[in-house]
Motif scaffolding. Structure first.
Motif, PDB file in Angstrom:
ATOM      1  N   ASP A  99       8.611  -4.928   5.030  1.00 37.51           N
ATOM      2  CA  ASP A  99       8.799  -4.388   3.677  1.00 37.51           C
ATOM      3  C   ASP A  99       9.039  -2.881   3.672  1.00 37.51           C
ATOM      4  N   THR A 100       8.861  -2.217   4.807  1.00 36.56           N
ATOM      5  CA  THR A 100       8.991  -0.762   4.839  1.00 36.56           C
ATOM      6  C   THR A 100      10.049  -0.253   5.808  1.00 36.56           C
ATOM      7  N   VAL A 101      10.294  -0.995   6.884  1.00 38.26           N
ATOM      8  CA  VAL A 101      11.250  -0.565   7.904  1.00 38.26           C
ATOM      9  C   VAL A 101      12.539  -1.356   7.736  1.00 38.26           C
ATOM     10  N   GLU A 102      13.655  -0.644   7.653  1.00 37.17           N
ATOM     11  CA  GLU A 102      14.964  -1.269   7.465  1.00 37.17           C
ATOM     12  C   GLU A 102      15.762  -1.184   8.764  1.00 37.17           C
ATOM     13  N   ASP A 162      13.424  10.295   3.474  1.00 42.38           N
ATOM     14  CA  ASP A 162      13.744  10.291   2.045  1.00 42.38           C
ATOM     15  C   ASP A 162      13.045   9.164   1.276  1.00 42.38           C
ATOM     16  N   LYS A 163      12.415   8.228   1.980  1.00 38.79           N
ATOM     17  CA  LYS A 163      11.723   7.124   1.309  1.00 38.79           C
ATOM     18  C   LYS A 163      10.442   7.625   0.641  1.00 38.79           C
ATOM     19  N   ASP A 164      10.118   7.035  -0.512  1.00 42.68           N
ATOM     20  CA  ASP A 164       8.910   7.402  -1.250  1.00 42.68           C
ATOM     21  C   ASP A 164       7.834   6.346  -1.003  1.00 42.68           C
ATOM     22  N   PHE A 165       6.797   6.736  -0.245  1.00 41.02           N
ATOM     23  CA  PHE A 165       5.688   5.830   0.018  1.00 41.02           C
ATOM     24  C   PHE A 165       4.391   6.321  -0.631  1.00 41.02           C
ATOM     25  N   SER A 166       4.517   7.108  -1.690  1.00 44.50           N
ATOM     26  CA  SER A 166       3.326   7.604  -2.381  1.00 44.50           C
ATOM     27  C   SER A 166       2.613   6.454  -3.089  1.00 44.50           C
ATOM     28  N   TRP A 167       1.380   6.714  -3.502  1.00 49.60           N
ATOM     29  CA  TRP A 167       0.595   5.690  -4.192  1.00 49.60           C
ATOM     30  C   TRP A 167       1.042   5.496  -5.641  1.00 49.60           C
ATOM     31  N   ASP A 168       1.900   6.363  -6.157  1.00 57.00           N
ATOM     32  CA  ASP A 168       2.245   6.286  -7.580  1.00 57.00           C
ATOM     33  C   ASP A 168       2.840   4.925  -7.951  1.00 57.00           C
ATOM     34  N   ALA A 169       3.825   4.471  -7.166  1.00 56.96           N
ATOM     35  CA  ALA A 169       4.481   3.202  -7.489  1.00 56.96           C
ATOM     36  C   ALA A 169       3.509   2.037  -7.335  1.00 56.96           C
ATOM     37  N   SER A 170       2.702   2.058  -6.273  1.00 64.71           N
ATOM     38  CA  SER A 170       1.745   0.969  -6.046  1.00 64.71           C
ATOM     39  C   SER A 170       0.710   0.913  -7.158  1.00 64.71           C
ATOM     40  N   ALA A 171       0.190   2.069  -7.542  1.00 65.03           N
ATOM     41  CA  ALA A 171      -0.817   2.107  -8.602  1.00 65.03           C
ATOM     42  C   ALA A 171      -0.246   1.582  -9.911  1.00 65.03           C
ATOM     43  N   SER A 172       1.002   1.889 -10.190  1.00 63.31           N
ATOM     44  CA  SER A 172       1.631   1.393 -11.421  1.00 63.31           C
ATOM     45  C   SER A 172       1.744  -0.130 -11.409  1.00 63.31           C
ATOM     46  N   ARG A 173       1.986  -0.711 -10.244  1.00 61.10           N
ATOM     47  CA  ARG A 173       2.043  -2.173 -10.146  1.00 61.10           C
ATOM     48  C   ARG A 173       0.656  -2.787 -10.374  1.00 61.10           C
ATOM     49  N   TYR A 198       3.874   6.600   7.956  1.00 57.60           N
ATOM     50  CA  TYR A 198       3.703   7.973   8.434  1.00 57.60           C
ATOM     51  C   TYR A 198       4.897   8.376   9.299  1.00 57.60           C
ATOM     52  N   SER A 199       5.304   7.474  10.186  1.00 56.82           N
ATOM     53  CA  SER A 199       6.402   7.765  11.112  1.00 56.82           C
ATOM     54  C   SER A 199       7.694   8.044  10.353  1.00 56.82           C
ATOM     55  N   LEU A 200       8.019   7.185   9.401  1.00 53.75           N
ATOM     56  CA  LEU A 200       9.231   7.402   8.609  1.00 53.75           C
ATOM     57  C   LEU A 200       9.180   8.754   7.912  1.00 53.75           C
ATOM     58  N   ARG A 201       8.034   9.093   7.373  1.00 55.66           N
ATOM     59  CA  ARG A 201       7.887  10.376   6.667  1.00 55.66           C
ATOM     60  C   ARG A 201       8.069  11.558   7.614  1.00 55.66           C
ATOM     61  N   TYR A 202       7.756  11.348   8.901  1.00 55.84           N
ATOM     62  CA  TYR A 202       7.840  12.432   9.882  1.00 55.84           C
ATOM     63  C   TYR A 202       9.137  12.393  10.688  1.00 55.84           C
ATOM     64  N   GLY A 203      10.080  11.543  10.276  1.00 60.28           N
ATOM     65  CA  GLY A 203      11.353  11.498  10.975  1.00 60.28           C
ATOM     66  C   GLY A 203      11.265  10.884  12.360  1.00 60.28           C
ATOM     67  N   ASN A 252       0.831  -1.202   0.000  1.00 63.77           N
ATOM     68  CA  ASN A 252       0.000   0.000   0.000  1.00 63.77           C
ATOM     69  C   ASN A 252       0.865   1.250   0.000  1.00 63.77           C
ATOM     70  N   GLY A 253       0.303   2.332  -0.495  1.00 62.70           N
ATOM     71  CA  GLY A 253       0.928   3.638  -0.366  1.00 62.70           C
ATOM     72  C   GLY A 253       0.257   4.418   0.760  1.00 62.70           C
ATOM     73  N   ILE A 254       0.673   5.663   0.925  1.00 60.48           N
ATOM     74  CA  ILE A 254       0.026   6.558   1.880  1.00 60.48           C
ATOM     75  C   ILE A 254      -0.325   7.858   1.176  1.00 60.48           C
ATOM     76  N   ASP A 255      -1.208   8.608   1.793  1.00 56.71           N
ATOM     77  CA  ASP A 255      -1.597   9.911   1.266  1.00 56.71           C
ATOM     78  C   ASP A 255      -0.505  10.911   1.643  1.00 56.71           C
ATOM     79  N   THR A 256       0.357  11.224   0.688  1.00 59.77           N
ATOM     80  CA  THR A 256       1.504  12.086   0.973  1.00 59.77           C
ATOM     81  C   THR A 256       1.130  13.563   1.015  1.00 59.77           C
TER      82      THR A 256
END
Length: 477
Positions: free
Chosen positions: A408-411, A455-466, A390-395, A252-256
């Protein structure tokens, strides 16, 4: 392509969880890529923004053994290529509060209510002259869509449509007495364990989607693997292994736009990966809002349903040990009474370190994400998860269990952006707290963690393309 997207909840009109978020965001992303999308959902009594709805001039008329059902089709046009259609039916949706149940439990006629949605969505497409290339159904409430498309609409223009069924949470399957077969007019030949709806002498609506859809998806690659195991397959792992060649995990993506620390209207100060000063002001405001004295100690936060799945019971085991160190803990959420009581008791025991808000509060949720130093998600299982993104996006560094979409999202590791722990055990979570405290004690390294996450991109663009690639593979055969 023309895409018919069917969901029992669609944000911002109706929502109980992640399904509503996905059904609001993914169709919009698909439309932005140039596809014609119609979303179909019930017109619940509590639908927000009802003023945006307008009549289409079309109505449904469906015949079931339990009686004839009818109702108008309403519309909210969100963009040139995106329209949300609402199925209105006073008996099923309009005369009651709640989407799936109320304080007394699940509604007893949910099988009828969501059969009306499933068959009605296909008839609505017919009424409006919309001939889809793809019919995309979601979770057990729409499990009968692939069944109806294959068995009831083969002599119609919809016969050429390919079906996709997405599992958002396999634990919720839509189990009903086998008497609903006759009630809904389902042929008894479908009441079989192999290739049918039967599941331990009950009717399993989610299984209908798994058996009859042309393609299956779920909301993260790791969860797609996990649900093929007995531990997380909830009795359907054998079927999912059998159909593994049709199963794809798409994160899933998030609402960026809503979740953006640079523009977030709920924050007292905005900030970015390169200008982090505003985060400190958010931390001060967070502690003040919760009535905790200011301290430079690390703040750990959660925003969550207080539920067994989310591992809140494990958190209540580990926190008394972790709170022996100098840290703060804030929580926003509601749910199971024993877990709410546990948080109240924790607050009473550590009044200078722990503060809770029982209930949902949008503004406060944003402030927790921005003002916390670490965000806790000790989930037993997590199909995708949104708050860690959301947390990653907010530092805010996530501290998560290594399961599902969290993996799949946290490294983890020295060059990562978060802290993962493997075992669902008190000692493992306490050790994760200690790793977080060590990270906090090293400000340059903490800043690097924060910036890598932001710096990670969690927008819906990549998910929608898949999803589009999957749709195209089905259409092209």
């Amino acid at each position: 392509m023309k895409i018919l997207f069917i969901s029992s909840e669609v944000a911002p009109f109706s929502k109980t969880g992640g399904l509503g978020d996905v059904a609001g965001a993914l169709p919009a992303a698909l439309a932005a890529l140039g596809h014609d999308v119609k979303v179909v959902t019930p017109r619940y009594r509590d639908v927000k923004e009802a003023r945006r709805l307008s009549p289409t001039g079309h109505s449904l008329q469906l015949r079931f053994p339990f009686g004839e059902q009818q109702g108008p089709i309403l519309s909210a046009r969100l963009s040139e290529r995106l329209e949300v259609l609402f199925l209105e039916n006073a008996a099923f949706y309009g005369d009651r509060h709640g989407l799936y149940g109320d304080a007394f439990g699940e509604f007893g006629d949910n099988a009828r209510r969501f059969a009306y949605l499933s068959v009605g969505a296909l008839q609505a497409a017919q009424r409006l002259g919309f001939v889809p290339d793809i019919v995309h159904a979601n979770d057990w409430q729409t499990g009968l869509v692939p069944v109806a498309l294959r068995r009831g609409f083969q002599a119609t223009a919809l016969a050429r449509a390919k079906s996709v069924f997405t599992i958002h949470n396999l634990a919720y399957q839509g189990l009903f007495s086998k008497h609903v077969m006759e009630d809904l007019g389902l042929p008894w030949e479908l009441f079989t364990a192999d290739g049918g709806l039967e599941f331990h002498d009950t009717v399993n609506l989610l299984k209908g989607g798994l058996v009859f859809a042309d393609a299956l998806t779920t909301v993260s690659p790791t969860y797609a693997r996990e649900i093929q195991t007995p531990e997380q397959g909830y009795g359907l792992d054998g079927l999912l292994r059998h159909r593994a060649h049709r199963l794809t995990g798409i994160l899933n993506g998030i609402d960026t736009h809503e979740w953006n620390p640079v523009t977030d209207p709920y924050l007292p100060a905005r900030y970015s990966a390169r200008e982090l000063d505003g985060k400190d002001r958010c931390k001060r405001e967070l502690l003040a809002r919760f009535g905790l004295p200011w301290s430079d100690a690390p703040v750990f936060g959660i925003v969550s349903r207080l539920a067994w799945q989310k591992g809140v019971d494990l958190l209540l085991e580990a926190l008394p040990v972790a709170l022996q160190a100098d840290l703060r803990f804030v929580a926003v959420g509601s749910g199971e009474a024993p877990l709410e009581d546990g948080l109240r008791a924790l607050q009473a025991r550590f009044p200078q370190q722990v503060a809770i808000h029982l209930g949902f509060d949008t503004a406060l949720s944003h402030l927790v994400e921005a003002g916390s130093d670490f965000f806790l998600m000790p989930s037993r299982y997590e199909p995708c998860g949104l708050n860690q993104m959301y947390s990653l996006r907010y530092g805010t560094v996530p501290v998560v269990r290594a399961t599902g979409g969290l993996v799949d999202t946290v490294e983890g590791g020295l060059g990562g952006n978060g802290i993962l722990f493997e075992a669902f055990h008190k000692a493992a979570l306490v050790a994760a707290f200690r790793r977080a405290l060590a990270l906090y004690a090293d400000p340059p390294r903490l800043t690097e963690f924060r910036r890598r996450g932001m710096d990670k991109d969690f927008s819906w663009d990549a998910s929608a393309s898949r999803y589009v690639a999957l749709y195209q593979s089905l259409v092209s055969g």
